[in-house]
Design an enzyme around this catalytic site. Structure first.
Site, PDB file in Angstrom:
ATOM      1  N   HIS A   1     -39.639  -1.912  30.712  1.00  0.00           N
ATOM      2  CA  HIS A   1     -38.940  -0.984  29.927  1.00  0.00           C
ATOM      3  C   HIS A   1     -37.981  -1.515  28.951  1.00  0.00           C
ATOM      4  CE1 HIS A   1     -40.841   1.317  33.202  1.00  0.00           C
ATOM      5  NE2 HIS A   1     -40.742   2.188  32.443  1.00  0.00           N
ATOM      6  N   ILE A   2     -37.891  -2.645  28.678  1.00  0.00           N
ATOM      7  CA  ILE A   2     -37.030  -3.406  27.674  1.00  0.00           C
ATOM      8  C   ILE A   2     -37.547  -3.159  26.498  1.00  0.00           C
ATOM      9  CG2 ILE A   2     -36.356  -5.670  26.702  1.00  0.00           C
ATOM     10  CD1 ILE A   2     -35.739  -6.413  29.566  1.00  0.00           C
TER      11      ILE A   2
ATOM     12  N   GLU B   1     -50.283  -5.445  30.194  1.00  0.00           N
ATOM     13  CA  GLU B   1     -50.321  -5.239  31.606  1.00  0.00           C
ATOM     14  C   GLU B   1     -51.701  -4.660  32.158  1.00  0.00           C
ATOM     15  OE1 GLU B   1     -47.697  -1.688  31.788  1.00  0.00           O
ATOM     16  OE2 GLU B   1     -48.836  -0.695  30.176  1.00  0.00           O
TER      17      GLU B   1
ATOM     18  N   ILE C   1     -45.278   3.732  21.907  1.00  0.00           N
ATOM     19  CA  ILE C   1     -45.223   2.144  21.608  1.00  0.00           C
ATOM     20  C   ILE C   1     -46.490   1.265  21.891  1.00  0.00           C
ATOM     21  CG2 ILE C   1     -42.706   1.812  22.560  1.00  0.00           C
ATOM     22  CD1 ILE C   1     -44.012   0.493  24.966  1.00  0.00           C
ATOM     23  N   ASP C   2     -47.386   2.266  22.645  1.00  0.00           N
ATOM     24  CA  ASP C   2     -48.783   1.499  22.828  1.00  0.00           C
ATOM     25  C   ASP C   2     -49.588   1.393  21.727  1.00  0.00           C
ATOM     26  OD1 ASP C   2     -47.997   1.542  25.644  1.00  0.00           O
ATOM     27  OD2 ASP C   2     -49.239   3.219  26.056  1.00  0.00           O
TER      28      ASP C   2
ATOM     29  N   GLY D   1     -43.583   8.856  27.834  1.00  0.00           N
ATOM     30  CA  GLY D   1     -42.673   7.854  27.883  1.00  0.00           C
ATOM     31  C   GLY D   1     -41.885   8.067  26.659  1.00  0.00           C
TER      32      GLY D   1
HETATM   33  O1  F6P Z   1     -47.231   4.659  27.239  1.00  0.00           O
HETATM   34  C1  F6P Z   1     -46.088   3.914  27.063  1.00  0.00           C
HETATM   35  C2  F6P Z   1     -45.726   3.375  28.555  1.00  0.00           C
HETATM   36  O2  F6P Z   1     -44.713   2.359  28.125  1.00  0.00           O
HETATM   37  C3  F6P Z   1     -46.961   2.399  28.778  1.00  0.00           C
HETATM   38  O3  F6P Z   1     -47.128   1.017  28.017  1.00  0.00           O
HETATM   39  C4  F6P Z   1     -46.871   1.898  30.487  1.00  0.00           C
HETATM   40  O4  F6P Z   1     -47.971   1.650  30.712  1.00  0.00           O
HETATM   41  C5  F6P Z   1     -46.240   3.252  30.718  1.00  0.00           C
HETATM   42  O5  F6P Z   1     -45.709   4.026  29.392  1.00  0.00           O
HETATM   43  C6  F6P Z   1     -45.063   3.168  31.755  1.00  0.00           C
HETATM   44  O6  F6P Z   1     -44.820   4.418  31.854  1.00  0.00           O
HETATM   45  P1  F6P Z   1     -43.444   4.804  33.007  1.00  0.00           P
HETATM   46  O7  F6P Z   1     -42.211   4.558  32.232  1.00  0.00           O
HETATM   47  O8  F6P Z   1     -43.816   6.298  33.446  1.00  0.00           O
HETATM   48  O9  F6P Z   1     -43.609   3.847  34.277  1.00  0.00           O
END
Ligand code: F6P
Length: 350
Positions: A279-280, A229, A134-135, A18
């Site tokens: 995604h913001i 989440e 970001i995690d 990501g």
């Molecule tokens: O690992 C970063 C992240 O934004 C997580 O927080 C989220 O669960 C995941 O990627 C979402 O991934 P994608 O953009 O592939 O749906």
């Protein structure tokens, strides 16, 4: 100042997984120092491990990295391609690196991308890793760039939600990212003054959450509930939109916010709505903290490559940028210690 009598290398750079704010700052630092100080050449591999796997590359020199420091995303593109799930993936990568005259790779990524880097290093590929996500869930580094930006975006959203929640006497549930770690929820919730924060690290009792919400209404304030989440109700199933797995075996999380708002509305009789930041949290320009961290990691990564210190990941420990074995980064997921959660609990419901 260019150092003489050094062997010039051709170094590939890629960004996988990501995207997150700060990736371009790393690329810029690597290339700027690599060219100016060491005289190395660079090639950009497109879309994570897909680039070296399929030989997809683009020129990467000083001109290409001008002006990218404040830009979110990645100029190289990204993907969640896992070469170990593709027939002859490793051989194909080795062949493409040789065909393009690439001596080494700098891989910028999270758990999955660096997991691939670790295995490729064991198989003889010269790799240096740079942690991003970001995690903030990677081991061996105190922070990953992208996290501070995501937290600030979520905090600003919570600040805004307070005023509208107050006006309408509603509960607002804010679902944030973070996968199986609650760092974004914890920090954004604390910074934004959430009424309750729910993390994947501890299952929550929906009755207790409803109690906090009711108490907040008694104080004539509307509650903001921040839910990660990956948070789960007691003895409940993870609420998933989608059961599909990506090539690293991850499910797509999301949906807990909506479920929780419905439960809270039914239990408290007060209207409850959900905001999914999604995604913001990953988009747009990095904060100053993330730009500086990403730049310092990039500078250390090119130093490590120049010295041939392969199989290392650059990391932030205290305020220093150090090198650790790549394998340490992915050995264990860095989750929120329960004591950190308990610090925040004092504010719940009050
Ligand atoms: O690992 C970063 C992240 O934004 C997580 O927080 C989220 O669960 C995941 O990627 C979402 O991934 P994608 O953009 O592939 O749906």
């Amino acid at each position: 100042m260019l150092q003489e009598d050094e062997q010039i290398m051709r170094i590939g750079v890629l960004t996988g997984g990501g995207d997150c704010p700060g990736l371009n700052a790393v690329i810029r630092a690597v290339v700027r120092k690599g060219v100016a100080t060491y005289g190395h050449e660079f090639v950009g591999f497109r879309d994570g491990w897909k680039g070296p796997l399929e030989g997809l590359s683009k020129p990467l020199g000083i001109a290409e990295v001008r002006g990218i420091l404040p830009r979110g995303g990645t100029i190289l593109g990204s993907s969640r391609t896992n070469p170990f799930k593709i027939e002859n993936g490793v051989e194909r990568i080795k062949e493409n690196l040789a065909a393009q005259g690439v001596d080494a790779l700098i891989a910028i990524g999270g758990e999955d991308t660096l997991g691939v880097a670790t295995k490729l290093h064991e198989l003889g590929v010269n790799v240096i890793g740079v942690p991003k996500t970001i995690d903030n869930d990677l081991g061996a580094t105190d922070y990953t760039f992208g996290f501070d930006t995501a937290v600030n975006i979520a905090m600003e959203a919570i600040d805004r939600l307070h005023t509208t929640a107050e006006s309408h006497h509603r509960t607002l549930v804010v679902e944030v990212m973070g996968r199986h770690a609650g760092w974004i929820a914890l920090h954004a919730g604390l910074a934004g003054g959430a009424n309750v924060i729910l993390l994947p690290e501890r299952q929550f009792d929906v009755e207790q959450v409803a109690g906090y919400v009711e108490k907040r209404f008694q104080h004539q304030y509307a509650p903001i509930v921040v839910v990660a989440e990956g948070a789960q109700p007691l003895d409940g199933q993870m609420v998933l939109h989608n059961q599909e797995l990506d090539s690293f075996g991850h499910v797509r999380l999301g949906g807990i916010g909506q479920w929780l708002a419905e439960q809270l509305e039914a239990k408290t009789g007060k209207e409850a709505r959900t905001v999914v930041l999604g995604h913001i949290q990953r988009g747009g320009t990095p904060t100053a903290f993330d730009r500086v961290l990403a730049t310092r990691l990039g500078l250390q990564a090119i130093d490590a490559a120049h010295e041939g210190d392969w199989g290392k990941m650059v990391a932030m420990q205290s305020t220093d940028i150090v090198r650790v074995p790549l394998a340490d980064a992915t050995a264990e997921l860095k989750t929120v210690p329960i004591e950190r959660y308990e610090e925040a609990e004092v504010f719940f419901g009050s």
